[in-house]
Motif scaffolding. Structure first.
Motif: not given
Ligand code: ACO
Length: 331
Positions: A8, A11, A13, A65, A165, A167, A295, A298-299
């Motif tokens: 990754i 990232t 969103k 991202a 989201g 990546v 996601p 994750l961001e």
């Protein structure tokens, strides 16, 4: 396949501007309370798309991202979009995003695996990269759950929210050779499809005046049954991904579970022997954004500095189908 193949690299969103709190349900005639919703689900508020679409939210996430990965739209080989709520039934939301961001040389397609869809999409993208199909992938989840929610059904309408989201996935090589997906696991059980589904409005029973009248194009859910299966399947999926990465719960720096319900999250973490301090929870702010929930989370953990390059993250999801999936990633 020798892992890691793909890591990754950035990232992003995309979140709708409008916030709907638990207190706002009274204004649309829903008999519920902030206390009931928080106690049963952990949700305090959710974002609801007004002007935004899956394409606009997904494109915003993708641009962020790409910028963080230092990649231009023209470098993207493949766009994979997970969505249970495509903007239109034909063509895929992925091609709308491809056009919107100007990814002129990208292939683009959607994946439908409900809340597990983004982990499915990442796994598909990784496999394509291993096969040599491309070097730079966008893996996006874009969901507008508010469009398929029955806003007269209090047992479901309090649970969902909208968002996206994304990546950028690049090849694990050179300075990044040790980073990437270390294990991935996916399963399904279609014999249980009717526990969480949209009965009508597809090609078997196309949208019609009857479907509209009986509201059978909206999500129907047997909440208690879904709850039981979600806990069992997510627990098992954690074990499988940890086994695949030859790790135990104590090797994991952060667990990011699908954000549907804080009680399901707590039960999953307990099973994986991961203390809640190492579990990311944002369901209180977004509700259940289906496949976008992981996601988005994750961001947030990358941007807030809660994890950094090299951190080991376990991700696990469960959704309609049923489908479930898990993955261990070294960031
Ligand atoms: N406000 C107030 N009362 C409500 C509401 C509401 N919004 N909704 C239901 N109730 C009532 C019911 O009518 C019922 O009343 P009764 O006992 O008089 O019949 C009572 O609350 C209990 O209802 P249950 O559905 O049994 O409540 P439960 O404790 O199971 O909680 C919930 C419901 C939150 C939906 C829970 O079952 C759950 O989280 N299930 C999993 C859902 C999920 O995670 N779905 C997504 C996973 S897959 C995906 O992400 C798409």
């Amino acid at each position: 396949m020798k892992r890691p193949v793909a890591y990754i690299a950035g990232t992003g969103k995309g979140i709708p501007a409008h916030v709907m709190t638990n207190h706002d349900f009274a204004a649309i005639g829903i008999e519920t309370s902030h206390e009931w919703i928080v106690e049963r689900s952990g949700i305090h508020e959710r974002h609801i798309a007004k002007a935004e679409t899956g394409c606009s939210l997904g494109s915003e996430a993708a641009r962020q991202a790409m910028q963080r990965a230092g990649v231009d739209a023209g470098e993207i080989d493949v766009i994979v979009v997970s969505t249970a709520t495509p903007d239109r039934l034909l063509p895929a939301t992925a091609v709308d995003i491809q056009a919107e961001i100007g990814a002129s040389r990208a292939a683009a397609f959607d994946i439908s695996a409900a809340c597990s869809g983004w982990l499915y999409a990442l796994t598909v993208a990784e496999g394509m990269m291993a096969a040599g199909t491309g070097e730079t992938f966008l893996v996006i989840a874009a969901e507008k759950m508010s469009a398929i929610t029955d806003w007269t059904d209090r047992s479901t309408c309090v649970l969902f929210g909208d968002g996206a989201g994304a990546v950028v996935l690049k090849r694990s090589e050179g300075a990044h050779a040790n980073r990437g997906i270390l294990s991935a696991y996916m399963r399904s059980d279609g014999t249980l499809a009717d526990l969480l589904y949209r009965p009508n409005g597809g090609s078997t029973t196309p949208f019609s005046a009857e479907v509209l009248a009986d509201r059978s194009h909206y999500v129907k859910m047997s909440g208690r049954e879904v709850f039981k299966h979600a806990v069992r399947s997510m627990a098992d999926a954690c074990d499988r991904a940890l086994d695949g990465a030859k790790m135990s719960g104590s090797d994991i720096d952060l667990l990011i579970p699908h954000q549907a319900n804080v009680r399901i999250i707590e039960a999953t973490a307990k099973h994986a022997s991961i203390p809640m301090e190492k579990v990311y929870v944002n369901v209180d702010r977004y509700g259940n954004t289906s496949s976008a929930s992981i996601p988005i989370a994750l961001e947030e953990v990358v941007e807030s500095g809660r994890v950094r390059d090299g951190s080991r993250i376990l991700m696990v999801a469960f959704g309609a189908g049923f489908t479930w999936a898990s993955m261990v990633v070294r960031l």
